[in-house]
Design an enzyme around this catalytic site. Structure first.
Site, PDB file in Angstrom:
ATOM      1  N   PRO A  14       0.783  -1.165   0.135  1.00 42.99           N
ATOM      2  CA  PRO A  14       0.294   0.252   0.130  1.00 42.99           C
ATOM      3  C   PRO A  14       0.546   1.506  -0.045  1.00 42.99           C
ATOM      4  CG  PRO A  14      -0.887  -1.096   2.103  1.00 42.99           C
ATOM      5  CD  PRO A  14       0.346  -2.778   1.396  1.00 42.99           C
ATOM      6  N   ASN A  15       0.604   2.010  -1.005  1.00 40.59           N
ATOM      7  CA  ASN A  15       0.789   3.127  -1.196  1.00 40.59           C
ATOM      8  C   ASN A  15       2.357   3.633  -1.906  1.00 40.59           C
ATOM      9  OD1 ASN A  15      -1.489   4.701   0.601  1.00 40.59           O
ATOM     10  ND2 ASN A  15      -0.560   3.900   2.120  1.00 40.59           N
ATOM     11  N   ARG A  22       4.694  11.185  -2.468  1.00 41.30           N
ATOM     12  CA  ARG A  22       4.368  10.432  -0.697  1.00 41.30           C
ATOM     13  C   ARG A  22       5.764  10.792  -0.003  1.00 41.30           C
ATOM     14  NH1 ARG A  22       4.648   4.643   1.320  1.00 41.30           N
ATOM     15  NH2 ARG A  22       3.512   5.345   3.190  1.00 41.30           N
ATOM     16  N   TYR A  27      11.029   9.012   1.718  1.00 35.42           N
ATOM     17  CA  TYR A  27      10.991   8.078   0.855  1.00 35.42           C
ATOM     18  C   TYR A  27      11.553   8.082   0.104  1.00 35.42           C
ATOM     19  CZ  TYR A  27       7.609   5.857   3.697  1.00 35.42           C
ATOM     20  OH  TYR A  27       7.044   5.024   4.863  1.00 35.42           O
ATOM     21  N   ASN A  78       8.324  -5.269  -0.517  1.00 34.63           N
ATOM     22  CA  ASN A  78       8.059  -4.459   0.497  1.00 34.63           C
ATOM     23  C   ASN A  78       6.655  -3.363   0.469  1.00 34.63           C
ATOM     24  OD1 ASN A  78       7.831  -1.881   1.699  1.00 34.63           O
ATOM     25  ND2 ASN A  78       9.626  -0.611   0.813  1.00 34.63           N
ATOM     26  N   ALA A  81       3.444  -0.319   5.286  1.00 35.23           N
ATOM     27  CA  ALA A  81       2.448  -0.959   6.856  1.00 35.23           C
ATOM     28  C   ALA A  81       2.038  -1.605   6.754  1.00 35.23           C
ATOM     29  CB  ALA A  81       0.964   0.627   6.350  1.00 35.23           C
ATOM     30  N   HIS A  84       3.858  -4.348   9.208  1.00 36.31           N
ATOM     31  CA  HIS A  84       3.175  -4.334  10.917  1.00 36.31           C
ATOM     32  C   HIS A  84       2.050  -4.654  11.492  1.00 36.31           C
ATOM     33  CE1 HIS A  84       7.326  -1.058   9.599  1.00 36.31           C
ATOM     34  NE2 HIS A  84       6.217  -0.682   8.850  1.00 36.31           N
ATOM     35  N   ASP A  91       1.239 -15.323   6.697  1.00 35.29           N
ATOM     36  CA  ASP A  91       1.001 -16.722   6.931  1.00 35.29           C
ATOM     37  C   ASP A  91       0.731 -17.242   5.176  1.00 35.29           C
ATOM     38  OD1 ASP A  91       0.618 -17.375   9.374  1.00 35.29           O
ATOM     39  OD2 ASP A  91      -1.561 -17.020   9.109  1.00 35.29           O
ATOM     40  N   GLU A 102      12.394  -9.341   2.887  1.00 35.08           N
ATOM     41  CA  GLU A 102      11.451  -8.065   3.566  1.00 35.08           C
ATOM     42  C   GLU A 102      12.619  -7.044   2.515  1.00 35.08           C
ATOM     43  OE1 GLU A 102      10.422  -7.890   7.146  1.00 35.08           O
ATOM     44  OE2 GLU A 102       9.695  -5.847   7.103  1.00 35.08           O
ATOM     45  N   HIS A 104      13.073  -2.377   2.493  1.00 41.29           N
ATOM     46  CA  HIS A 104      12.142  -0.842   3.092  1.00 41.29           C
ATOM     47  C   HIS A 104      12.538  -0.085   2.876  1.00 41.29           C
ATOM     48  CE1 HIS A 104       8.900  -2.460   5.617  1.00 41.29           C
ATOM     49  NE2 HIS A 104       9.858  -2.955   6.339  1.00 41.29           N
ATOM     50  N   LEU A 105      12.432   0.905   2.205  1.00 34.46           N
ATOM     51  CA  LEU A 105      12.590   2.200   1.634  1.00 34.46           C
ATOM     52  C   LEU A 105      13.917   2.643   3.073  1.00 34.46           C
ATOM     53  CD1 LEU A 105      10.503   3.164  -1.257  1.00 34.46           C
ATOM     54  CD2 LEU A 105      12.951   3.094  -1.272  1.00 34.46           C
ATOM     55  N   SER A 106      12.463   3.156   4.179  1.00 34.74           N
ATOM     56  CA  SER A 106      13.376   3.893   5.008  1.00 34.74           C
ATOM     57  C   SER A 106      13.699   3.028   5.805  1.00 34.74           C
ATOM     58  CB  SER A 106      12.100   4.653   5.516  1.00 34.74           C
ATOM     59  OG  SER A 106      11.154   3.317   5.772  1.00 34.74           O
ATOM     60  N   ARG A 111      12.033   5.253  13.627  1.00 33.64           N
ATOM     61  CA  ARG A 111      11.428   5.748  12.994  1.00 33.64           C
ATOM     62  C   ARG A 111       9.846   5.510  14.120  1.00 33.64           C
ATOM     63  NH1 ARG A 111       8.910   5.334   7.374  1.00 33.64           N
ATOM     64  NH2 ARG A 111       7.709   6.765   7.599  1.00 33.64           N
ATOM     65  N   ARG A 115       6.535   1.003  13.194  1.00 34.84           N
ATOM     66  CA  ARG A 115       6.603   0.352  12.807  1.00 34.84           C
ATOM     67  C   ARG A 115       8.201  -0.479  12.721  1.00 34.84           C
ATOM     68  NH1 ARG A 115       5.613   3.401   8.222  1.00 34.84           N
ATOM     69  NH2 ARG A 115       5.199   5.907   8.949  1.00 34.84           N
TER      70      ARG A 115
HETATM   71  C1  DQA Z   1       7.856   1.000   4.153  1.00 33.86           C
HETATM   72  C2  DQA Z   1       8.143   1.913   5.345  1.00 33.86           C
HETATM   73  C3  DQA Z   1       6.931   1.011   6.143  1.00 33.86           C
HETATM   74  O1  DQA Z   1       6.856   1.599   8.108  1.00 33.86           O
HETATM   75  C4  DQA Z   1       5.733   1.956   5.370  1.00 33.86           C
HETATM   76  O2  DQA Z   1       4.287   1.781   6.388  1.00 33.86           O
HETATM   77  C5  DQA Z   1       5.742   1.948   4.328  1.00 33.86           C
HETATM   78  C6  DQA Z   1       6.964   1.804   3.562  1.00 33.86           C
HETATM   79  C7  DQA Z   1       9.755   2.170   3.323  1.00 33.86           C
HETATM   80  O3  DQA Z   1       9.646   1.646   2.384  1.00 33.86           O
HETATM   81  O4  DQA Z   1       9.865   2.299   3.691  1.00 33.86           O
HETATM   82  O5  DQA Z   1       4.632   2.444   3.239  1.00 33.86           O
HETATM   83  O6  DQA Z   1       7.987  -0.395   4.174  1.00 33.86           O
END
Ligand code: DQA
Length: 152
Positions: A14-15, A22, A27, A78, A81, A84, A91, A102, A104-106, A111, A115
């Site tokens: 998502p997002n 964003r 990011y 990735n 959210a 989390h 599963d 796994e 993540h950009l950040s 944070r 998270r």
């Molecule tokens: C994220 C980190 C997550 O906490 C956040 O909800 C995202 C992006 C990252 O790529 O840093 O949507 O997965």
């Protein structure tokens, strides 16, 4: 790609479709298409097949994990959210028989407290976080290394 290369499926949650617009201070300014291109380029260089799917819907991501079963040798996830709190994705990933990274950009550990927990962490081989778009290249290198049993 010829279709003969071992397939790596990259999933974006998502997002992540809003990357570039964003919270650029968190990011960065690269779009999703740009970071996916980094991953695709690295996959090709490493002799890996590559596919990417983005969804804002948990169930759709679960379906993508199911679709990768028996077809892909590795997943790079990735999950945004959902990382989390999605036990459904946990599963699904647990039922995938292959390498899972796994991504993540950040750096979620640096944070907000919500998270700091990843429900995917127990079912992945390893996590790459905090390197921005470079993480997409590193994730492909990690997949190739794990598939080969290499350290570098
Ligand atoms: C994220 C980190 C997550 O906490 C956040 O909800 C995202 C992006 C990252 O790529 O840093 O949507 O997965």
């Amino acid at each position: 790609m010829t279709g003969a290369e071992p397939l790596v499926v990259l999933l974006s949650g998502p997002n992540l479709d809003l990357l570039g617009e964003r919270q650029p201070e968190v990011y960065g300014t690269d779009t999703l298409a740009q970071v996916v291109a980094v991953a695709a380029e690295e996959a090709a260089r490493l002799g890996l097949g590559f596919e990417h799917h983005q969804s804002n819907h948990e169930g759709e991501l679960v379906e993508h994990v199911h679709a990768a079963r028996g077809r892909a040798v590795a997943l790079v996830v990735n999950a945004g959210a959902l990382s989390h709190y999605s036990w459904a994705l946990h599963d699904a990933v647990a039922a995938f028989d292959g390498v899972v990274v796994e991504l993540h950009l950040s750096n979620p550990a640096a944070r907000e407290p919500f998270r700091h927990v990843s429900v995917l962490a127990p079912v992945v081989d390893g996590s790459i976080a905090g390197f921005g778009p470079l993480g997409y290249r590193l994730a492909m290198a990690a997949v190739a290394g794990l598939l080969d049993g290499r350290a570098t």
